[in-house]
Design a protein around this motif. Structure first.
Motif, PDB file in Angstrom:
ATOM      1  N   ALA A 284       0.769  -1.219   0.050  1.00 53.25           N
ATOM      2  CA  ALA A 284       0.096   0.000   0.135  1.00 53.25           C
ATOM      3  C   ALA A 284       1.060   1.343   0.173  1.00 53.25           C
ATOM      4  O   ALA A 284       0.398   2.057  -0.781  1.00 53.25           O
ATOM      5  CB  ALA A 284      -0.910   0.107   1.129  1.00 53.25           C
ATOM      6  N   MET A 285       1.758   1.202   0.873  1.00 55.56           N
ATOM      7  CA  MET A 285       2.772   2.599   0.997  1.00 55.56           C
ATOM      8  C   MET A 285       3.376   2.610  -0.381  1.00 55.56           C
ATOM      9  O   MET A 285       3.693   3.862  -0.736  1.00 55.56           O
ATOM     10  CB  MET A 285       3.587   2.268   2.088  1.00 55.56           C
ATOM     11  N   SER A 286       3.924   1.868  -0.806  1.00 48.77           N
ATOM     12  CA  SER A 286       4.445   2.148  -2.315  1.00 48.77           C
ATOM     13  C   SER A 286       3.808   2.511  -3.343  1.00 48.77           C
ATOM     14  O   SER A 286       4.107   3.342  -4.221  1.00 48.77           O
ATOM     15  CB  SER A 286       4.959   0.573  -2.835  1.00 48.77           C
ATOM     16  N   LYS A 287       2.394   2.271  -3.382  1.00 48.78           N
ATOM     17  CA  LYS A 287       1.480   3.002  -4.214  1.00 48.78           C
ATOM     18  C   LYS A 287       1.477   4.285  -3.596  1.00 48.78           C
ATOM     19  O   LYS A 287       1.383   5.197  -4.584  1.00 48.78           O
ATOM     20  CB  LYS A 287       0.061   2.145  -4.095  1.00 48.78           C
ATOM     21  N   TRP A 288       0.979   4.697  -2.321  1.00 48.66           N
ATOM     22  CA  TRP A 288       0.992   5.942  -1.955  1.00 48.66           C
ATOM     23  C   TRP A 288       1.990   6.725  -2.269  1.00 48.66           C
ATOM     24  O   TRP A 288       1.904   8.068  -2.501  1.00 48.66           O
ATOM     25  CB  TRP A 288       0.600   6.083  -0.626  1.00 48.66           C
ATOM     26  N   ALA A 289       3.310   6.131  -2.196  1.00 48.99           N
ATOM     27  CA  ALA A 289       4.533   7.116  -2.378  1.00 48.99           C
ATOM     28  C   ALA A 289       4.568   7.720  -3.859  1.00 48.99           C
ATOM     29  O   ALA A 289       5.415   8.781  -3.935  1.00 48.99           O
ATOM     30  CB  ALA A 289       5.795   6.369  -2.023  1.00 48.99           C
ATOM     31  N   GLU A 290       3.716   7.231  -4.674  1.00 54.34           N
ATOM     32  CA  GLU A 290       3.563   7.818  -6.072  1.00 54.34           C
ATOM     33  C   GLU A 290       3.348   9.448  -6.232  1.00 54.34           C
ATOM     34  O   GLU A 290       3.791   9.780  -6.956  1.00 54.34           O
ATOM     35  CB  GLU A 290       2.789   6.846  -6.891  1.00 54.34           C
ATOM     36  N   GLY A 291       2.583   9.615  -5.114  1.00 56.65           N
ATOM     37  CA  GLY A 291       2.360  11.174  -4.905  1.00 56.65           C
ATOM     38  C   GLY A 291       3.423  12.049  -4.663  1.00 56.65           C
ATOM     39  O   GLY A 291       3.059  13.257  -4.557  1.00 56.65           O
ATOM     40  N   GLN A 292       4.546  11.201  -4.148  1.00 55.32           N
ATOM     41  CA  GLN A 292       5.938  12.239  -3.682  1.00 55.32           C
ATOM     42  C   GLN A 292       5.516  13.055  -2.543  1.00 55.32           C
ATOM     43  O   GLN A 292       6.272  13.817  -2.082  1.00 55.32           O
ATOM     44  CB  GLN A 292       6.418  13.039  -4.865  1.00 55.32           C
ATOM     45  N   VAL A 293       4.500  12.833  -1.599  1.00 58.25           N
ATOM     46  CA  VAL A 293       4.380  13.202  -0.441  1.00 58.25           C
ATOM     47  C   VAL A 293       4.536  12.504   0.722  1.00 58.25           C
ATOM     48  O   VAL A 293       5.340  12.875   1.837  1.00 58.25           O
ATOM     49  CB  VAL A 293       2.941  13.848  -0.432  1.00 58.25           C
TER      50      VAL A 293
END
Length: 396
Positions: A284-293
């Motif tokens: 999940a975190m790896s996907k969220w990190a795509e927003g660069q926040v």
């Protein structure tokens, strides 16, 4: 409008969710402190803690939190003026060292990073320079609860051995025992400690220390010894001495129920469950990190803990943690130490299953959407996909 009503969920790294069976085990009258029930309870717990630590050494139970466990470990093997080497990888090894300094030890910190594991090569190099063997103990944590760093305990042992150094090897397993493999004897750990409120699924208030023969030998000449923590007194066959007074009966009944649950599931199965739920969180975190926040605090994937994930936020993490608690009823871990105000933590340790972790992740994703925080979409879906691929049905 809040949707938080219902059973609250702790997704913070301690205290963790306490199983109903453990809570119910405490709902009983107190007993005479030397009754057969309490004597047998003490003996079975001490014996089963050896299985949890994977040791044939001695185990000790204290009415204390993890900081008390730190003190119990130190006072029994060190003398005032002894030099110790603390291996930094976040907040808690440093805290253990601060405790030792307060108690009269000389403390040297081997500098490390809040974002990476202890470097075994640096440990070996420092110990090789200690030709007079002034360093009496090496202290580290297996998992730093603040940073989310996972240290390689057997690799550090190998570094100590490669340096030919006789220092005691002391490991804090508060955030790892009951969550991942820990092999005290096989890994050459001399003193290990933990506490009740994380992977062992018991309310806060119990600390545990395990000691091998080398540690017990060091104990005989230690001058930091004080009556409450003293191993010699607690090895007395009299139950009153084993607890230095009245036992913490109801917490011990709770621990008995928790250990029974762990053994019924199987310790290796418990470790695997934690690994799966951690990997789902990372998906999940790896996907969220795509927003660069949002970004991982621990850069190297293999150094990320299986019990807690620390997430850096380019902005105010309270926007996420407050929303999750107030709107969803999910309590995430706030950051502490050097990461205060810069991160939050998601715990996946102890009494947790897939719906509980997925619920915590969903609360985070809701917060990201509601607060307009840039993030890659589909984090929860990625976690579900991971578990759908890797979790398996248990054969009847």
């Amino acid at each position: 409008m809040s949707v938080a009503n219902g059973r609250a969920l702790l997704a913070m790294p301690g205290p963790t969710n306490v199983p109903d069976r453990v809570l119910q085990a405490m709902m009983r009258p107190a007993e005479e402190l030397s009754s057969t029930t309490i004597v047998n309870l003490t003996e079975t717990l001490l014996g089963d803690l050896k299985a949890i630590f994977r040791t044939t050494g001695e185990t000790f139970i204290y009415a204390a939190n993890g900081h008390g466990g730190w003190e119990a470990a130190l006072t029994n093997v060190l003398s005032r003026g002894d030099k110790i080497l603390v291996l930094a990888s976040g907040r808690f090894a440093i805290g253990w060292g601060e405790t030792a300094r307060f108690m009269g030890a000389e403390v040297e910190v081997l500098a490390g990073s809040w974002r990476a594991a202890v470097d075994p090569a640096a440990v070996e190099e420092r110990l090789r320079r200690d030709t007079g063997h002034e360093i009496k103990a090496v202290l580290t944590v297996q998992i730093d609860t603040a940073s989310g760093v996972l240290n390689d305990i057997p690799a550090i042992r190998s570094a100590i051995d490669a340096a030919g150094h006789p220092a005691l090897y002391m490991v804090d397993g508060v955030a790892s025992i009951g969550c991942m493999p820990f092999e005290m004897d096989a890994w050459g750990v001399d003193v290990a400690m933990s506490a009740s409120q994380k992977g062992l699924m018991t309310p806060p208030g119990l600390a545990f220390v395990a000691a091998n023969g080398k540690a017990l030998h060091a104990h005989q000449r230690a001058t930091m010894r004080t009556p409450y923590w003293d191993w010699t007194a607690r090895l007395n066959p009299l139950l009153y001495m084993k607890h230095c007074g009245t036992p913490p009966e109801h917490l011990m009944f709770a621990l008995r129920a928790a250990l029974d649950m762990i053994f019924a599931e199987g310790l290796e199965a418990v470790w695997l469950r934690h690994a799966l739920l951690a990997s789902a969180t990372h998906a999940a975190m790896s996907k969220w990190a795509e927003g660069q926040v949002l970004s991982y605090n621990v850069v190297e994937p293999l150094q990320r803990a299986p019990s807690v994930t620390t997430i850096l936020v380019d902005g105010d993490p309270a926007a996420i943690t407050d929303y999750a608690q107030q709107v969803c009823g999910v309590t995430l871990g706030i950051a502490i130490g050097d990461l205060s105000g810069k991160a939050f933590r998601i715990a996946h340790m102890g009494h947790v299953n897939a719906p509980m972790v997925l619920g915590s992740l969903s609360a985070v994703e809701m917060a990201l959407q509601a607060k307009g925080i840039p993030h890659g979409s589909g984090g929860v879906a990625a976690a579900i996909a991971y578990l759908g691929t890797h979790a398996r049905e248990v054969a009847a």
